[in-house]
Design a protein around this motif. Structure first.
Motif, PDB file in Angstrom:
ATOM      1  N   ARG A   1      46.387  32.256  48.408  1.00 42.07           N
ATOM      2  CA  ARG A   1      47.580  33.069  48.145  1.00 42.07           C
ATOM      3  C   ARG A   1      47.430  33.934  46.903  1.00 42.07           C
ATOM      4  N   GLY A   2      46.204  34.049  46.414  1.00 40.56           N
ATOM      5  CA  GLY A   2      45.933  34.945  45.290  1.00 40.56           C
ATOM      6  C   GLY A   2      46.410  34.440  43.946  1.00 40.56           C
ATOM      7  N   ILE A   3      46.526  33.121  43.792  1.00 44.22           N
ATOM      8  CA  ILE A   3      46.978  32.539  42.533  1.00 44.22           C
ATOM      9  C   ILE A   3      45.772  31.884  41.875  1.00 44.22           C
ATOM     10  N   VAL A   4      45.404  32.380  40.685  1.00 44.79           N
ATOM     11  CA  VAL A   4      44.197  31.899  40.011  1.00 44.79           C
ATOM     12  C   VAL A   4      44.455  31.687  38.522  1.00 44.79           C
ATOM     13  N   ASP A   5      43.708  30.745  37.952  1.00 46.00           N
ATOM     14  CA  ASP A   5      43.710  30.592  36.501  1.00 46.00           C
ATOM     15  C   ASP A   5      42.547  31.424  35.957  1.00 46.00           C
ATOM     16  N   SER A   6      42.323  31.383  34.656  1.00 45.99           N
ATOM     17  CA  SER A   6      41.279  32.225  34.062  1.00 45.99           C
ATOM     18  C   SER A   6      39.885  31.824  34.544  1.00 45.99           C
ATOM     19  N   THR A   7      39.648  30.544  34.786  1.00 47.17           N
ATOM     20  CA  THR A   7      38.342  30.087  35.269  1.00 47.17           C
ATOM     21  C   THR A   7      38.046  30.646  36.660  1.00 47.17           C
ATOM     22  N   GLU A   8      39.028  30.555  37.556  1.00 44.95           N
ATOM     23  CA  GLU A   8      38.827  31.069  38.918  1.00 44.95           C
ATOM     24  C   GLU A   8      38.766  32.597  38.928  1.00 44.95           C
ATOM     25  N   ALA A   9      39.528  33.233  38.073  1.00 40.03           N
ATOM     26  CA  ALA A   9      39.479  34.702  37.984  1.00 40.03           C
ATOM     27  C   ALA A   9      38.080  35.153  37.582  1.00 40.03           C
ATOM     28  N   GLU A  10      37.494  34.450  36.631  1.00 42.60           N
ATOM     29  CA  GLU A  10      36.135  34.788  36.200  1.00 42.60           C
ATOM     30  C   GLU A  10      35.125  34.492  37.303  1.00 42.60           C
ATOM     31  N   ARG A  11      35.278  33.342  37.950  1.00 39.60           N
ATOM     32  CA  ARG A  11      34.353  32.947  39.011  1.00 39.60           C
ATOM     33  C   ARG A  11      34.323  33.977  40.137  1.00 39.60           C
ATOM     34  N   TYR A  12      35.489  34.478  40.528  1.00 43.99           N
ATOM     35  CA  TYR A  12      35.579  35.422  41.635  1.00 43.99           C
ATOM     36  C   TYR A  12      35.643  36.872  41.179  1.00 43.99           C
ATOM     37  N   GLN A  13      35.415  37.106  39.897  1.00 43.99           N
ATOM     38  CA  GLN A  13      35.387  38.441  39.304  1.00 43.99           C
ATOM     39  C   GLN A  13      36.671  39.217  39.599  1.00 43.99           C
ATOM     40  N   LEU A  14      37.799  38.555  39.348  1.00 45.11           N
ATOM     41  CA  LEU A  14      39.101  39.170  39.532  1.00 45.11           C
ATOM     42  C   LEU A  14      39.558  39.776  38.205  1.00 45.11           C
ATOM     43  N   ILE A  15      40.564  40.634  38.262  1.00 43.26           N
ATOM     44  CA  ILE A  15      40.973  41.355  37.056  1.00 43.26           C
ATOM     45  C   ILE A  15      41.782  40.514  36.074  1.00 43.26           C
ATOM     46  N   GLY A  16      42.236  39.354  36.481  1.00 50.35           N
ATOM     47  CA  GLY A  16      42.984  38.501  35.573  1.00 50.35           C
ATOM     48  C   GLY A  16      43.573  37.310  36.283  1.00 50.35           C
ATOM     49  N   SER A  17      44.172  36.435  35.498  1.00 48.22           N
ATOM     50  CA  SER A  17      44.793  35.238  36.064  1.00 48.22           C
ATOM     51  C   SER A  17      46.304  35.440  36.173  1.00 48.22           C
ATOM     52  N   ASN A  18      46.915  34.686  37.054  1.00 46.35           N
ATOM     53  CA  ASN A  18      48.364  34.773  37.224  1.00 46.35           C
ATOM     54  C   ASN A  18      49.011  33.397  37.393  1.00 46.35           C
ATOM     55  N   LEU A  19      48.274  32.340  37.064  1.00 45.07           N
ATOM     56  CA  LEU A  19      48.817  30.987  37.140  1.00 45.07           C
ATOM     57  C   LEU A  19      49.695  30.748  35.918  1.00 45.07           C
ATOM     58  N   GLY A  20      50.894  30.265  36.167  1.00 42.57           N
ATOM     59  CA  GLY A  20      51.809  29.966  35.071  1.00 42.57           C
ATOM     60  C   GLY A  20      51.226  28.931  34.122  1.00 42.57           C
ATOM     61  N   SER A  21      51.577  29.032  32.854  1.00 39.28           N
ATOM     62  CA  SER A  21      50.991  28.171  31.827  1.00 39.28           C
ATOM     63  C   SER A  21      51.333  26.698  31.999  1.00 39.28           C
ATOM     64  N   ALA A  22      52.415  26.364  32.671  1.00 34.39           N
ATOM     65  CA  ALA A  22      52.791  24.961  32.871  1.00 34.39           C
ATOM     66  C   ALA A  22      52.067  24.326  34.054  1.00 34.39           C
ATOM     67  N   PHE A  23      51.370  25.138  34.828  1.00 29.14           N
ATOM     68  CA  PHE A  23      50.695  24.673  36.040  1.00 29.14           C
ATOM     69  C   PHE A  23      49.202  24.509  35.802  1.00 29.14           C
ATOM     70  N   SER A  24      48.599  23.609  36.567  1.00 33.71           N
ATOM     71  CA  SER A  24      47.149  23.506  36.588  1.00 33.71           C
ATOM     72  C   SER A  24      46.706  23.453  38.045  1.00 33.71           C
ATOM     73  N   LEU A  25      45.519  23.994  38.297  1.00 35.91           N
ATOM     74  CA  LEU A  25      44.947  23.972  39.643  1.00 35.91           C
ATOM     75  C   LEU A  25      44.153  22.687  39.817  1.00 35.91           C
ATOM     76  N   VAL A  26      44.428  21.970  40.890  1.00 41.13           N
ATOM     77  CA  VAL A  26      43.740  20.699  41.148  1.00 41.13           C
ATOM     78  C   VAL A  26      43.400  20.590  42.629  1.00 41.13           C
ATOM     79  N   GLY A  27      42.465  19.724  42.933  1.00 38.15           N
ATOM     80  CA  GLY A  27      42.071  19.482  44.317  1.00 38.15           C
ATOM     81  C   GLY A  27      42.907  18.397  44.970  1.00 38.15           C
ATOM     82  N   LEU A  28      42.626  18.149  46.236  1.00 38.61           N
ATOM     83  CA  LEU A  28      43.378  17.141  46.978  1.00 38.61           C
ATOM     84  C   LEU A  28      43.141  15.724  46.469  1.00 38.61           C
TER      85      LEU A  28
END
Length: 128
Positions: free
Chosen positions: A85-112
């Protein structure tokens, strides 16, 4: 009692986010613990810092940000659903060479794997 919440619906299509937030606040007020809140499927849209509701409507993103800041409850967004859905933190933005992150600061990306931990660490898992 230790609760964890699983939210699966879009914040734009149902009132489940509002219900989950009310439940979490009431549980804390009653002396219970909220271990963590896990956003899955379309619920991850609430983690997008770039969403803006129409004038006069509440922002699920801001409501969750405020709740986490006030309570310290951890907010986890499923990384696979977020990436779709196009929601990334700074690590994923860098990994996929995106222009920036848009994940809210209170959230973290985690796996199942985090979801299974949610179920084992809590007395009750409540799904919205």
């Amino acid at each position: 009692m230790k609760f964890s919440l699983l939210i699966t619906s879009s914040p734009f299509e149902t009132t489940q986010h509002e219900s989950a937030l009310r439940f979490a606040k009431a549980a804390l007020a009653d002396g219970h613990t909220i271990q963590r809140i896990f956003f899955y499927k379309d619920a991850v849209i609430a983690a997008n810092a770039m969403t803006t509701p129409p004038q006069g409507q509440t922002s699920a993103f801001q409501d969750w940000q405020d709740f986490s800041k006030q309570t310290g409850v951890t907010l986890h967004a499923c990384i696979a659903n977020s990436l779709r859905r196009g929601i990334v933190d700074s690590t994923e933005a860098e990994r996929y060479q995106l222009i920036g992150s848009n994940l809210g600061s209170a959230f973290s990306l985690v796996g199942l794997g985090e979801m299974t931990e949610v179920m084992s660490d809590s007395d009750k898992l409540v799904q919205f």
